[in-house]
Write an enzyme that holds these catalytic residues in place. Structure first.
Site, mmCIF file in Angstrom:
data_model
loop_
_atom_site.group_PDB
_atom_site.id
_atom_site.type_symbol
_atom_site.label_atom_id
_atom_site.label_comp_id
_atom_site.label_asym_id
_atom_site.label_seq_id
_atom_site.Cartn_x
_atom_site.Cartn_y
_atom_site.Cartn_z
ATOM 1 N N GLY A 157 -0.902 -4.361 -1.049
ATOM 2 C CA GLY A 157 -0.271 -3.263 -0.314
ATOM 3 C C GLY A 157 1.228 -3.469 -0.226
ATOM 4 O O GLY A 157 1.983 -3.182 -1.159
ATOM 5 N N GLY A 158 1.695 -3.992 0.907
ATOM 6 C CA GLY A 158 3.133 -4.127 1.171
ATOM 7 C C GLY A 158 3.912 -4.776 0.037
ATOM 8 O O GLY A 158 5.017 -4.320 -0.308
ATOM 9 N N SER A 163 -2.747 -8.959 2.624
ATOM 10 C CA SER A 163 -1.527 -9.756 2.743
ATOM 11 C C SER A 163 -1.325 -10.739 1.589
ATOM 12 O O SER A 163 -0.871 -11.868 1.799
ATOM 13 C CB SER A 163 -1.482 -10.477 4.096
ATOM 14 O OG SER A 163 -1.469 -9.524 5.149
ATOM 15 N N GLY A 194 -2.163 -5.817 5.939
ATOM 16 C CA GLY A 194 -0.891 -5.471 6.577
ATOM 17 C C GLY A 194 -0.566 -6.324 7.796
ATOM 18 O O GLY A 194 0.342 -5.997 8.562
ATOM 19 N N GLU A 213 -8.285 1.877 5.639
ATOM 20 C CA GLU A 213 -7.510 2.880 6.402
ATOM 21 C C GLU A 213 -8.178 4.245 6.334
ATOM 22 O O GLU A 213 -8.108 5.030 7.288
ATOM 23 C CB GLU A 213 -6.058 2.910 5.883
ATOM 24 C CG GLU A 213 -5.286 1.677 6.343
ATOM 25 C CD GLU A 213 -4.164 1.229 5.435
ATOM 26 O OE1 GLU A 213 -3.714 2.026 4.578
ATOM 27 O OE2 GLU A 213 -3.738 0.062 5.558
ATOM 28 N N HIS A 251 -10.969 2.724 1.109
ATOM 29 C CA HIS A 251 -9.989 1.807 1.711
ATOM 30 C C HIS A 251 -10.210 1.786 3.232
ATOM 31 O O HIS A 251 -10.534 2.816 3.829
ATOM 32 C CB HIS A 251 -8.568 2.263 1.374
ATOM 33 C CG HIS A 251 -7.539 1.248 1.765
ATOM 34 N ND1 HIS A 251 -7.091 1.124 3.061
ATOM 35 C CD2 HIS A 251 -6.894 0.294 1.042
ATOM 36 C CE1 HIS A 251 -6.211 0.134 3.115
ATOM 37 N NE2 HIS A 251 -6.067 -0.380 1.897
ATOM 38 N N GLU A 259 -11.557 -6.597 0.989
ATOM 39 C CA GLU A 259 -10.364 -6.547 1.823
ATOM 40 C C GLU A 259 -10.757 -6.737 3.293
ATOM 41 O O GLU A 259 -11.135 -5.763 3.963
ATOM 42 C CB GLU A 259 -9.659 -5.209 1.667
ATOM 43 C CG GLU A 259 -9.189 -4.926 0.264
ATOM 44 C CD GLU A 259 -8.005 -3.967 0.272
ATOM 45 O OE1 GLU A 259 -6.927 -4.377 -0.144
ATOM 46 O OE2 GLU A 259 -8.160 -2.835 0.733
ATOM 47 N N ASN A 270 -1.271 -0.820 -4.127
ATOM 48 C CA ASN A 270 -1.569 0.354 -3.296
ATOM 49 C C ASN A 270 -0.307 0.663 -2.501
ATOM 50 O O ASN A 270 0.011 -0.029 -1.544
ATOM 51 C CB ASN A 270 -2.742 0.030 -2.359
ATOM 52 C CG ASN A 270 -2.969 1.132 -1.338
ATOM 53 O OD1 ASN A 270 -2.455 2.247 -1.487
ATOM 54 N ND2 ASN A 270 -3.732 0.828 -0.296
ATOM 55 N N TRP A 271 0.398 1.717 -2.929
ATOM 56 C CA TRP A 271 1.690 2.027 -2.291
ATOM 57 C C TRP A 271 1.512 2.691 -0.925
ATOM 58 O O TRP A 271 2.477 2.867 -0.196
ATOM 59 C CB TRP A 271 2.512 2.943 -3.208
ATOM 60 C CG TRP A 271 2.936 2.329 -4.507
ATOM 61 C CD1 TRP A 271 2.590 1.099 -4.992
ATOM 62 C CD2 TRP A 271 3.803 2.923 -5.482
ATOM 63 N NE1 TRP A 271 3.184 0.897 -6.225
ATOM 64 C CE2 TRP A 271 3.928 1.998 -6.550
ATOM 65 C CE3 TRP A 271 4.470 4.142 -5.577
ATOM 66 C CZ2 TRP A 271 4.706 2.265 -7.677
ATOM 67 C CZ3 TRP A 271 5.248 4.415 -6.699
ATOM 68 C CH2 TRP A 271 5.362 3.477 -7.739
ATOM 69 N N LYS A 272 0.312 3.096 -0.599
ATOM 70 C CA LYS A 272 0.037 3.815 0.663
ATOM 71 C C LYS A 272 0.996 4.999 0.786
ATOM 72 O O LYS A 272 1.391 5.570 -0.215
ATOM 73 C CB LYS A 272 0.132 2.854 1.851
ATOM 74 C CG LYS A 272 -0.678 1.570 1.633
ATOM 75 C CD LYS A 272 -0.909 0.824 2.903
ATOM 76 C CE LYS A 272 -1.571 -0.503 2.590
ATOM 77 N NZ LYS A 272 -2.091 -1.187 3.743
HETATM 78 C C1 PEP Z 1 -4.095 -2.809 1.145
HETATM 79 O O1 PEP Z 1 -3.607 -1.855 1.717
HETATM 80 O O2 PEP Z 1 -5.037 -2.621 0.359
HETATM 81 C C2 PEP Z 1 -3.548 -4.135 1.395
HETATM 82 C C3 PEP Z 1 -4.184 -5.177 0.932
HETATM 83 O O3 PEP Z 1 -2.374 -4.205 2.106
HETATM 84 P P1 PEP Z 1 -1.449 -5.522 2.349
HETATM 85 O O4 PEP Z 1 -1.330 -6.233 1.025
HETATM 86 O O5 PEP Z 1 -0.155 -4.995 2.843
HETATM 87 O O6 PEP Z 1 -2.174 -6.358 3.352
#
Ligand code: PEP
Length: 260
Positions: A235-236, A214, A175, A99, A97, A169, A10-12
């Site tokens: 994500g990141g 994470s 994040g 967010e 998600h 999640e 997930n590049w956000k």
């Molecule tokens: C996400 O945004 O779905 C996520 C899991 O982010 P991160 O891996 O950065 O925690």
């Protein structure tokens, strides 16, 4: 076990035409080493069409991060519907998600509508669910997960999960650099599978459950080795090809050993 691993990025709201091209080029080259798993990337909407072109000769699937909850096109300024996402090459879409839920006010009913219109438009929804830290500390994790799942099950029907993915999640792990322990992840995943099983045992056994929060190259193997974890939503760590490919490699090793 028939479920294969899926590693999704997930590049956000990150990237640019040039950065995406470089990232995708690295991924296309690297996933050749991971034939036993499925890989998905979810760039921002404006870059989907270009990403589709970059991925043309690759097994990497393309997904969007969001879609409109409207079933028909029309006067919905700023919105993008499932048919449009399909049209530019998406096979998947993230739905609900955290967010979107917290920053953009998407409630369970909205998420359920999006799940339904995603499938009607030919997309595989990746339904994201998870508890906040306050909910975990109040011992409400299972109540929250069940409420989020039930909203979708009652709108879409349990059979819809034959063609959907669920991502657990925990909001407190997204994040933050804080990851659920393998015990916490496995317990939540087993609970989610159990909720599905109460509706349909066969579907519960086939639905893929991703862990997100994470995930990095150095913790992916232990999280993915949990019995009910079938991959990750990243994500990141999905923004750098070597890191994302290292996570894919962890899944590849586990997939190869599950097959052996
Ligand atoms: C996400 O945004 O779905 C996520 C899991 O982010 P991160 O891996 O950065 O925690």
């Amino acid at each position: 076990m028939a479920r294969g691993y899926l590693v999704a990025g997930n590049w956000k709201m990150n990237g640019s035409s040039a950065a995406n091209a470089a990232l995708l080029e690295g991924l296309v080259r690297g996933v050749a080493e991971c034939p036993a798993i499925d890989v998905l990337v979810c760039p921002p909407a404006v870059y989907l069409e270009a990403a589709h072109r970059h991925l043309a000769a690759s097994p990497i699937a393309l997904g969007a991060q969001n879609l409109s909850d409207q079933a028909k096109p029309g006067a919905f300024t700023g919105e993008v519907d499932a048919a449009m996402l399909n049209d530019v090459g998406c096979s998947h879409v993230l739905v609900g998600h955290s967010e979107r839920r917290t920053l953009y006010g998407e409630d369970d009913a909205c998420v359920a509508r999006k799940f339904v219109v995603a499938q009607s438009g030919g997309l595989i929804p990746v339904l994201c669910i998870g508890e906040t830290l306050a909910e975990r500390e109040a011992d409400a994790t299972e109540t929250v997960l069940k409420r989020q799942l039930d909203a979708v099950i009652s709108a879409a029907g349990i059979a819809a999960f034959l063609n959907a993915v669920i991502a657990y999640e925990p909001v407190w792990a997204i994040g933050t650099g804080r990851t659920a322990s393998t015990e916490q992840a496995q317990a939540a995943h087993a609970f989610i599978r159990g909720v599905i099983a109460k509706n349909d045992a066969k579907i519960a056994n086939s639905v893929r459950l991703l862990y997100g929060g994470s995930v990095k190259a150095d913790n992916a193997a232990s999280l993915f080795s949990c019995e009910d974890v079938d991959g990750g939503l990243i994500g990141g760590a999905s923004l750098k090809a070597p890191e994302f490919l290292a996570i894919c490699a962890s899944a590849q090793i586990l997939a190869a050993s599950r097959d052996a």
